[in-house]
Design an enzyme around this catalytic site. Structure first.
Site, mmCIF file in Angstrom:
data_model
loop_
_atom_site.group_PDB
_atom_site.id
_atom_site.type_symbol
_atom_site.label_atom_id
_atom_site.label_comp_id
_atom_site.label_asym_id
_atom_site.label_seq_id
_atom_site.Cartn_x
_atom_site.Cartn_y
_atom_site.Cartn_z
ATOM 1 N N ASP A 189 0.947 -1.181 -0.061
ATOM 2 C CA ASP A 189 -0.234 -0.053 0.024
ATOM 3 C C ASP A 189 0.860 1.331 -0.363
ATOM 4 O O ASP A 189 2.265 1.601 -0.022
ATOM 5 C CB ASP A 189 -1.255 -0.336 1.601
ATOM 6 C CG ASP A 189 -0.282 -0.001 2.053
ATOM 7 O OD1 ASP A 189 1.332 -0.555 2.727
ATOM 8 O OD2 ASP A 189 -0.408 0.229 3.425
ATOM 9 N N HIS A 501 1.362 -8.834 -4.091
ATOM 10 C CA HIS A 501 0.241 -7.852 -3.856
ATOM 11 C C HIS A 501 0.919 -6.120 -3.175
ATOM 12 O O HIS A 501 1.865 -6.033 -1.661
ATOM 13 C CB HIS A 501 -0.681 -8.336 -2.160
ATOM 14 C CG HIS A 501 -1.764 -7.234 -2.597
ATOM 15 N ND1 HIS A 501 -2.821 -7.411 -2.239
ATOM 16 C CD2 HIS A 501 -1.480 -5.709 -0.998
ATOM 17 C CE1 HIS A 501 -3.750 -5.873 -2.212
ATOM 18 N NE2 HIS A 501 -2.689 -5.836 -1.197
ATOM 19 N N ASP A 549 0.895 -17.690 -4.322
ATOM 20 C CA ASP A 549 1.497 -16.334 -5.301
ATOM 21 C C ASP A 549 0.763 -15.812 -5.990
ATOM 22 O O ASP A 549 0.121 -15.742 -7.077
ATOM 23 C CB ASP A 549 2.365 -17.010 -6.352
ATOM 24 C CG ASP A 549 3.627 -15.775 -7.160
ATOM 25 O OD1 ASP A 549 3.391 -14.251 -6.388
ATOM 26 O OD2 ASP A 549 3.593 -16.497 -8.062
ATOM 27 N N GLU A 558 2.203 -9.551 0.351
ATOM 28 C CA GLU A 558 2.076 -8.656 -0.154
ATOM 29 C C GLU A 558 4.069 -8.979 0.741
ATOM 30 O O GLU A 558 4.116 -9.539 1.200
ATOM 31 C CB GLU A 558 1.153 -7.806 1.059
ATOM 32 C CG GLU A 558 1.322 -6.311 0.881
ATOM 33 C CD GLU A 558 0.704 -6.303 1.834
ATOM 34 O OE1 GLU A 558 -0.062 -6.645 2.369
ATOM 35 O OE2 GLU A 558 0.887 -4.674 1.624
#
Ligand code: G3I
Ligand code: 9MR
Length: 586
Positions: A189, A501, A549, A558
């Site tokens: 993020d 991610h 994955d 992530e």
């Protein structure tokens, strides 16, 4: 194209590996050979695992085959298969430690199961370590990355954050704004969280304190390379400059800079979401105090006035924490503030460890008796460092600077680390995969790396080859000797994550991932099971195999700065020790 790019972005070592033709592919579901895909040190321990979902009563032979000459160079017998519940499989060990010739090899287990080719070589981790530190450069917020330093992964700047709002629950004037540019994105993020940044930055500063000579100026190809300062210190300073923006006028430190909800899967420059300054807590304030005091100590020789400013800010944070000893950051629940905030919580409600860590760092930076550490300040139990538990960071600083502490204090710190190390050694020896005990929580991949960190301190206290050989062997897990068969570092090994991610990797239009990132790894919580369902879910319900994955697997795939920092310090230890030559103890 995909291969060309992968080859471009990774090491010459892996390039050699990938260009070699495998004798046969390794994807046998029922039976597999799990090994360190990046390779083994010639004089180090060398074990692979023959795993099988069925019980076999007969012990088998294995051979090591020279992959270029295709001739047998070593032959051995597998250990008796043992059942490992967490992976729901039978594991037998192929030990070829006695074979010390550098080269490219495959393992063949009686019955025709073959491994992918792998190297025996002295420089197996050189490129992986470099790439793992360079991931921090790729996480830089608010600036553009140019082709000279980022290669194909160059990008435009995003999240300039020159003027962002305070969250309303901070109670600032309605139109008040602040600036908080820079620093590293936390993970996949675009948020920046002081709590997680604390353990991360501290581990990197410790890498400098212990092994700084590995990262001289020019070693990391950064924009700052050539300025006469260690590249590692340059990279860390990018984060510290952001830290400085996170302190409120009263000394307290804000919790995070994120939007209210996680951003979409876009490049930083295309993210329309508005980041806010959010929260203010005892944990963030003490994380800040610890890191800034540590920085004050290590940057003194580099930039005196920067170091002094770090110290001033650290002391102001400490004063705030003394007056606000238990302010938790909570969000999203009916009773909490910050009801509308959905980004990472990093919820911690125990602050004794943060107090100890910050006080230790302040003591070392000032030698002021008001920060002195007594034996009662030390924790009852040793726990390796995580974002929520940082007491070990204090113990490590005490051990590294024992002359500054009362003997009783430093002796206790040492004994705690030594006892934890003995426990790790016992666990590894008893384990079918030769790893320490794993609980498979979110980010489980740091568990063996943290064990290496612990052993590295036992070795610092009193060197013994077993600490080193066990560390070398624990690193095998990260690079492929694990029940998933993945090397968990992007770009390294024959089978490594292709779909982390990570918003940038998902949106950059480049097929291969940026190299050097450690993914979170198997997670028995499988909190993302719903998101993954429509893509086929997890391959197994076994905790040690709860890894997928896939970009939708934020709970197992992530990447995050704290996990990469654990990789950096563990690899640095091995690289630092390599010159000493690694021998299997008799
Ligand atoms: O504390 C409990 C423990 O008592 C219990 O035994 C254990 C059993 O599962 O769970 C523990 O809590 C876990 C907690 O991490 C502490 O390790 C939670 O289940 C687990 O959901 C939680 O995961 C955290 C995750 O965010 C979700 O909040 C990870 O540690 C943390 O690394 C991760 O961090 C995210 C940020 O929020 C946002 N940015 C990306 C980053 C990486 O995924
Ligand atoms: O993308 C988010 C990731 O960066 C976080 O670490 C993770 C845990 O807080 O959450 C991810 O966002 C997910 C959200 O929590 C639930 N819905 C799916 C989101 C991922 O697409």
């Amino acid at each position: 194209m995909r291969h060309a790019l992968i080859l471009l972005s990774i090491s010459a070592t892996s390039l050699f590996l990938m260009s070699a033709t495998p004798l046969q592919s390794q994807t046998e579901d029922a039976q597999s050979i799990r090994m360190n895909q990046v390779g083994y040190f010639p004089n180090g321990p060398k074990r692979a695992i023959f795993s099988s979902i069925h019980k076999s009563d007969t012990q088998k032979h294995f051979r090591l085959i020279d992959a270029t000459g295709k001739k047998e160079v070593f032959r051995g017998i597998l250990t008796k298969p043992e059942y490992w519940k967490s992976a729901d499989e039978w594991a037998a060990i192929a030990d070829f430690s006695q074979f010390t010739q550098a080269g490219l090899y495959v393992i063949e287990v009686q019955g025709g199961v073959l491994s992918a080719p792998f190297q025996i070589h002295n420089h197996i981790y050189e490129y992986a370590l470099n790439a793992s530190v360079r991931t921090f450069y790729y996480q830089r917020a608010s600036i553009s990355l140019d082709a000279k330093h980022a290669g194909p992964f160059s990008r435009k700047a995003g999240h300039l954050n020159k003027s962002i709002p305070y969250h309303k629950d901070l109670g600032k004037a309605q139109n008040a704004r602040t600036a908080s540019p820079g620093g590293w994105y936390d993970a996949g993020d675009f948020g920046k969280y002081i709590v997680n940044a604390g353990v991360t930055t501290s581990l990197l500063l410790m890498t400098h304190e212990r092994f700084g000579s590995i990262f001289p100026d020019g070693s990391l190809n950064l924009p700052e390379s050539g300025n006469g300062t260690s590249d590692l210190l340059d990279e860390i300073r990018y984060e510290l400059e952001w830290f400085k923006t996170m302190q409120d006028a009263d000394g307290g430190v804000f919790f995070k800079v994120t939007p209210l909800k996680f951003a979409g899967k876009v490049m930083p420059a295309d993210d329309p979401s508005l980041q806010h300054m959010i929260g203010k807590s005892t944990s963030s304030t003490l994380n800040f105090a610890a890191v800034m005091a540590y920085a004050a100590r290590l940057y003194g020789d580099v930039d005196q006035s920067f170091a002094q400013q770090c110290l001033q800010q650290a002391e102001a944070a400490w004063q705030w924490a003394l007056k606000n000893t238990s302010i938790r950051y909570t969000q999203g629940t009916k009773s909490s503030n910050y009801k509308d905030v959905q980004t990472g919580g990093y919820g911690d409600q125990h602050f004794e460890d943060e107090f100890l860590w910050a006080k230790t760092a302040l003591f070392l930076a000032t030698k002021d008796s008001k920060y002195s550490i007594s034996i009662d300040d030390l924790p009852e139990k040793y726990s390796a460092p995580t974002w929520a538990q940082v007491s070990a960071l204090a113990l490590y600083s005490i051990i590294l600077n024992e002359e500054s502490f009362a003997k009783k204090v430093s002796e206790k710190a040492k004994v705690m680390v030594q006892q934890a190390s003995v426990k790790i050694l016992k666990e590894v020896m008893a384990h079918p995969y030769r790893i320490n005990q794993m609980n498979y929580i979110w980010g489980s991949n740091i568990v063996p790396l943290n064990a290496i960190l612990t052993l590295s301190f036992a070795n610092h206290i009193e060197a013994h080859p077993v600490y080193l050989t066990t560390s070398v062997e624990l690193m095998d897990y990260t690079f492929g000797k694990n029940p998933t068969g993945y090397s968990f570092v992007t770009g390294f090994g024959t089978k490594s994550p292709l779909h982390p991610h990570h918003r940038i990797m998902m949106a950059d239009g480049i097929e291969p991932p940026i190299p050097g990132f450690l993914v979170g790894g198997p997670n028995r919580g499988r909190q993302d099971a719903n998101s993954l369902k429509r893509y086929g879910g997890y391959p197994s319900q076994a905790p040690a195999k709860s890894y997928r994955d896939h970009t939708a697997s934020y709970a197992s795939n992530e990447v995050a700065i704290n996990w990469n920092a654990s990789l950096v310090i563990a690899l640095s230890f091995l690289e630092h020790q390599r010159a000493l030559s690694i021998h299997e103890p008799k």
